[in-house]
Design an enzyme around this catalytic site. Structure first.
Site, PDB file in Angstrom:
ATOM      1  N   ASP A 199     107.266 100.721 -10.019  1.00 33.90           N
ATOM      2  CA  ASP A 199     106.401 101.505  -9.593  1.00 33.90           C
ATOM      3  C   ASP A 199     105.357 102.196 -10.411  1.00 33.90           C
ATOM      4  O   ASP A 199     105.714 102.407 -11.519  1.00 33.90           O
ATOM      5  CB  ASP A 199     107.245 102.670  -8.878  1.00 33.90           C
ATOM      6  CG  ASP A 199     106.316 103.667  -8.312  1.00 33.90           C
ATOM      7  OD1 ASP A 199     105.749 103.317  -7.127  1.00 33.90           O
ATOM      8  OD2 ASP A 199     106.156 104.782  -8.533  1.00 33.90           O
ATOM      9  N   GLU A 232     103.652  96.645  -9.756  1.00 34.93           N
ATOM     10  CA  GLU A 232     102.858  97.269  -8.727  1.00 34.93           C
ATOM     11  C   GLU A 232     101.587  97.506  -9.384  1.00 34.93           C
ATOM     12  O   GLU A 232     101.378  98.482 -10.189  1.00 34.93           O
ATOM     13  CB  GLU A 232     103.493  98.748  -8.154  1.00 34.93           C
ATOM     14  CG  GLU A 232     102.500  99.181  -7.017  1.00 34.93           C
ATOM     15  CD  GLU A 232     102.422 100.462  -6.728  1.00 34.93           C
ATOM     16  OE1 GLU A 232     101.754 101.150  -5.816  1.00 34.93           O
ATOM     17  OE2 GLU A 232     102.719 101.529  -7.683  1.00 34.93           O
TER      18      GLU A 232
HETATM   19  C1  ARE Z   1     102.658 112.199  -0.527  1.00 31.99           C
HETATM   20  C2  ARE Z   1     102.314 112.075   0.989  1.00 31.99           C
HETATM   21  C3  ARE Z   1     100.781 111.483   1.055  1.00 31.99           C
HETATM   22  C4  ARE Z   1      99.950 112.299   0.165  1.00 31.99           C
HETATM   23  C5  ARE Z   1     100.445 112.220  -1.110  1.00 31.99           C
HETATM   24  C6  ARE Z   1      99.597 113.045  -2.123  1.00 31.99           C
HETATM   25  O1  ARE Z   1     103.214 111.230   1.745  1.00 31.99           O
HETATM   26  O2  ARE Z   1     100.373 111.539   2.563  1.00 31.99           O
HETATM   27  O3  ARE Z   1      98.500 111.674   0.230  1.00 31.99           O
HETATM   28  O4  ARE Z   1     101.605 112.820  -1.297  1.00 31.99           O
HETATM   29  O5  ARE Z   1     100.006 114.486  -1.910  1.00 31.99           O
HETATM   30  C7  ARE Z   1     105.292 108.239  -3.221  1.00 31.99           C
HETATM   31  C8  ARE Z   1     105.573 108.484  -1.655  1.00 31.99           C
HETATM   32  C9  ARE Z   1     104.286 108.940  -1.168  1.00 31.99           C
HETATM   33  C10 ARE Z   1     103.783 110.492  -1.681  1.00 31.99           C
HETATM   34  C11 ARE Z   1     103.515 110.102  -3.154  1.00 31.99           C
HETATM   35  C12 ARE Z   1     103.002 111.387  -3.909  1.00 31.99           C
HETATM   36  O6  ARE Z   1     105.822 107.272  -1.120  1.00 31.99           O
HETATM   37  O7  ARE Z   1     104.518 109.052   0.259  1.00 31.99           O
HETATM   38  O8  ARE Z   1     102.536 110.778  -1.012  1.00 31.99           O
HETATM   39  O9  ARE Z   1     104.828 109.691  -3.700  1.00 31.99           O
HETATM   40  O10 ARE Z   1     104.202 112.242  -3.626  1.00 31.99           O
HETATM   41  C13 ARE Z   1      97.886 104.375  -6.013  1.00 31.99           C
HETATM   42  C14 ARE Z   1      98.843 104.036  -7.232  1.00 31.99           C
HETATM   43  C15 ARE Z   1     100.453 103.581  -6.871  1.00 31.99           C
HETATM   44  C16 ARE Z   1     101.079 104.128  -5.753  1.00 31.99           C
HETATM   45  C17 ARE Z   1      99.844 104.288  -4.529  1.00 31.99           C
HETATM   46  C18 ARE Z   1     100.419 105.175  -3.289  1.00 31.99           C
HETATM   47  O11 ARE Z   1      98.247 103.339  -8.231  1.00 31.99           O
HETATM   48  O12 ARE Z   1     101.174 103.540  -7.742  1.00 31.99           O
HETATM   49  O13 ARE Z   1      98.671 104.999  -5.054  1.00 31.99           O
HETATM   50  N1  ARE Z   1     101.970 103.544  -5.118  1.00 31.99           N
HETATM   51  C19 ARE Z   1     103.516 104.046  -5.553  1.00 31.99           C
HETATM   52  C20 ARE Z   1     104.646 103.917  -4.367  1.00 31.99           C
HETATM   53  C21 ARE Z   1     104.039 104.853  -3.593  1.00 31.99           C
HETATM   54  C22 ARE Z   1     104.859 106.359  -4.250  1.00 31.99           C
HETATM   55  C23 ARE Z   1     104.053 106.231  -5.681  1.00 31.99           C
HETATM   56  C24 ARE Z   1     103.534 105.204  -6.384  1.00 31.99           C
HETATM   57  C25 ARE Z   1     104.478 107.572  -6.319  1.00 31.99           C
HETATM   58  O14 ARE Z   1     104.244 102.589  -4.001  1.00 31.99           O
HETATM   59  O15 ARE Z   1     104.939 104.881  -2.095  1.00 31.99           O
HETATM   60  O16 ARE Z   1     104.194 107.453  -3.528  1.00 31.99           O
HETATM   61  O17 ARE Z   1     105.882 107.120  -6.884  1.00 31.99           O
HETATM   62  C26 ARE Z   1      93.553 101.587  -4.626  1.00 31.99           C
HETATM   63  C27 ARE Z   1      93.934 101.942  -6.216  1.00 31.99           C
HETATM   64  C28 ARE Z   1      95.503 102.254  -6.613  1.00 31.99           C
HETATM   65  C29 ARE Z   1      96.016 102.933  -5.465  1.00 31.99           C
HETATM   66  C30 ARE Z   1      95.765 102.269  -4.027  1.00 31.99           C
HETATM   67  C31 ARE Z   1      96.394 103.344  -2.705  1.00 31.99           C
HETATM   68  O18 ARE Z   1      93.695 100.247  -4.609  1.00 31.99           O
HETATM   69  O19 ARE Z   1      93.446 101.053  -6.973  1.00 31.99           O
HETATM   70  O20 ARE Z   1      95.864 102.589  -7.835  1.00 31.99           O
HETATM   71  O21 ARE Z   1      97.576 103.200  -5.564  1.00 31.99           O
HETATM   72  O22 ARE Z   1      94.601 102.389  -3.839  1.00 31.99           O
HETATM   73  O23 ARE Z   1      96.116 104.481  -3.009  1.00 31.99           O
END
Ligand code: ARE
Ligand code: CA
Length: 631
Positions: free
Chosen positions: A350, A390
């Protein structure tokens, strides 16, 4: 030079060692129209001496139809990474070919890779992933359902909602404290659906370790399965049942490794003072103080996207306590689950791009050093384990030297182009559906980012727990899901089904993309599920669909048609996709695959048989549907 005759990729007929060792020379084959050229050369860059080298190719043979010539040349063995392109000459003109395409002037990027000693897991190349968000798949044990107040020490009231209730109607902004009761016992009880009905053999679970939220990306204890999902013994049983071949194919399990940050309830941090351990938040003399990065203790510290409940781990330098605890030591989190009694088969990393020291953002060499150490740790515990990073763009910096990840989640090389072509969803190319020719060149361009063994283990999903549902992008049109599934199961990379996408589950952005699975819809009699199951069986029957060459056969922008070949020494297949809403009759140029006139090709989806005439197969394809023609 006739460009339409030129072909090379690293499929088994065109490259004798797609994963060479340091002592294996690589013999490459280039195809041209018969008699079209007078000479051909491989030009490769050798990272050992930083120089380009030329290898003259020799004519070697014709194909069975007599339409083509094959030229061969050999890149010598060594341990060094190399990049190659071809130059062909016909006496008057020159053309260049590399992974990015064919050009009249020499390309400066997009070369094919040779990465000696780099292998990616065969089971990942040959498998199909089913991704489960555990709280929402199936409640197999109501006794472990969350009770109100269960995680109240983390500052948000826990709520148990009824299966099927809306995920958007969460009270008080505490979205992540809303639970539905799904658990590991539920996944285990539904392996008959995952492995049997669908035929998927790799289970990727979103985080399962103790944490106060439903998504569990804010870990409290890496060594403990969350009680609402089961116990560590439940996890062992689930893994054992995935590994067993009694309920379907021998399967594999990938867990979500959330190692960029912990939760703020992790005892190492202990923001809510529940633990007897003195956490970093509680005292500057805590033995864990240096595991995090404080700008101003205690309330200002580095976190994932600045989120206070997700304090970032400080990886320090090689041998640091954090590196040791997460992956370095024999009892580290990474190794514990790779070894018995768990024996998982891989980690999805992640937010992997951000792992760093001193609150950094991962954009310097430290992140790559951490990833290389992590790979060494993973492969030392299980050489056949998968490391799936990821990343949302070109993940080449983590994959292409063979020292960090095996593959990555393929958002920009799969989910986005498929969605832009089939649904018109705008990922940067306008609101209208992109033409087939643009879809094809987008796919070629993103494949070219990676060595072939990485392309074959990229996780190709239509959506995830971080995106809108494909079914919603498709406006609820199930035919668009049919078409997407046909493409997904015949394309290069590991097909990855985010639970429910196989029946076109609806859902907007997080958290609506995490609805409960509807077990009245997700059954073998559902038409989309039945198609997914059929397509997985077809993919499993033909290695060419997994590790064969990929050759574009046709793009028709006006009629929205796309056709490509997948082939190896044993089989030649032609996949035909119709992205229009009406039926089209299409003549597929299977002569490009050296299929001879009079051959019979059978559509593996419908069972209809066709005869090759004038080098073509002519068939009628329904709107938003396709055919998989196999000899
Ligand atoms: C929660 C709420 C959201 C709110 C957020 C901020 O549900 O509605 O917007 O909080 O307050 C995990 C949970 C989420 C949670 C988040 C924070 O699953 O539900 O959101 O924690 O508490 C970027 C990162 C990438 C990340 C995505 C989501 O680079 O690593 O954002 N994905 C992983 C997981 C997620 C997880 C986390 C990381 C945190 O898969 O599920 O979220 O551990 C572009 C950019 C990317 C960006 C992408 C999406 O393409 O290049 O960098 O990814 O957009 O935004
Ligand atoms: Ca339960």
């Amino acid at each position: 030079v006739e460009w339409s005759g030129l072909f090379h990729d690293q499929g088994p007929l065109y490259d004798n060692h797609v994963e060479p060792t340091a002592t294996q020379a690589v013999t490459l084959t280039l195809r041209t129209f018969k008699g079209d050229i007078t000479s051909a050369n491989i030009k490769y860059y050798d990272s050992a001496d930083g120089q380009f080298h030329w290898v003259a190719m020799n004519w070697s043979a014709n194909d069975a139809t007599g339409n083509f010539d094959f030229w061969k040349g050999t890149v010598p063995a060594s341990a060094a990474e190399k990049y190659y392109r071809f130059q062909v000459n016909d006496g008057s003109a020159t053309a260049w070919l590399n992974a990015a395409g064919i050009t009249s002037s020499e390309p400066s990027s997009g070369d094919f890779f040779v990465v000696p000693g780099f292998t990616t897991p065969a089971w990942m190349k040959n498998g199909v992933i089913y991704q489960v968000f555990p709280d929402r798949f199936y409640n197999g044990n109501t006794a472990n359902d969350v009770t109100n107040g269960q995680y109240s020490y983390a500052g948000c009231a826990t709520e148990k909602h009824a299966w099927g209730a809306s995920v958007t109607s969460n009270a008080g902004g505490c979205n992540s404290a809303v639970f539905f009761g799904g658990d590991l016992a539920g996944v285990d009880q539904k392996l008959g659906y995952i492995k049997g009905t669908l035929g998927a053999d790799i289970l990727y679970l979103n985080p399962i370790f103790l944490s106060p939220t439903n998504h569990k990306y804010d870990t409290e204890d890496y060594l403990k399965v969350d009680p609402a999902f089961g116990t560590n013994t439940t996890l062992q049983a689930l893994i054992g049942d995935m590994h067993s071949s009694s309920n379907g194919p021998r399967g594999y399990v990938i867990l979500d490794g959330v190692f960029n940050h912990t939760g703020d309830t992790e005892a190492w941090f202990d923001r809510y003072h529940w633990s007897s351990v003195t956490g970093a938040y509680e005292s500057q003399s805590s033995s864990y103080y240096s595991w995090y990065t404080f700008q101003s203790w205690p309330n200002s510290y580095s976190g994932f996207f600045g989120i206070a409940s997700m304090p970032k781990l400080n990886y320090g330098s090689s041998g640091s306590a954090v590196r040791s605890a997460i992956y370095g030591s024999a009892t580290s989190v990474v190794k514990t689950y790779l070894k018995a009694p768990y024996s998982i088969d891989g980690w999805r990393l992640d937010a992997a791009q951000y792992l760093d020291a001193n609150g950094g953002d991962g954009s310097d060499a430290t992140n790559h050093q951490i990833m290389a150490e992590l790979r060494t740790a993973v492969k030392s515990a299980n050489p056949d384990a998968e490391i799936l990073g990821e990343f949302w763009g070109n993940a080449g910096p983590w994959t292409d030297n063979g020292e960090e990840w095996d593959g990555a989640m393929n958002y920009d090389g799969f989910m986005q182009p498929v969605s832009e072509w089939i649904t018109g969803h705008d990922y940067g190319n306008g609101a209208a559906s992109i033409p087939a020719s643009q879809f094809d060149s987008w796919l070629r361009g993103t494949r070219a980012h990676y060595p072939t063994n990485v392309q074959q283990t990229m996780s190709n999903a239509l959506g995830s727990h971080d995106t809108t549902r494909f079914g919603t992008r498709a406006g609820g049109d199930i035919w668009k899901t049919y078409l997407a599934l046909i493409f997904q199961m015949t394309y290069v990379g590991t097909p990855t089904i985010y639970y429910g996408d196989e029946y076109g589950m609806q859902g907007g952005a997080d958290p609506d993309n995490r609805r409960t699975f509807d077990w009245t819809v997700g059954t073998s009699t559902n038409s989309a599920v039945a198609l997914a199951s059929r397509l997985i069986a077809i993919r499993n029957a033909y290695p060419a669909l997994r590790t064969g060459s990929f050759m574009t056969l046709l793009t028709d922008d006006a009629s929205k048609l796309y056709a490509y070949g997948r082939f190896d020494a044993a089989n030649r297949l032609a996949v035909v996709l119709n992205d229009d809403s009406v039926t089209h009759t299409v003549a597929v140029p299977v002569w490009q695959l050296s299929v001879t006139n009079g051959s019979r090709l059978v559509d593996q989806i419908s069972g209809t048989s066709y005869t090759v005439q004038n080098g073509q197969v002519t068939l009628s394809v329904n709107g938003h549907y396709g055919a998989i023609l196999a000899q």
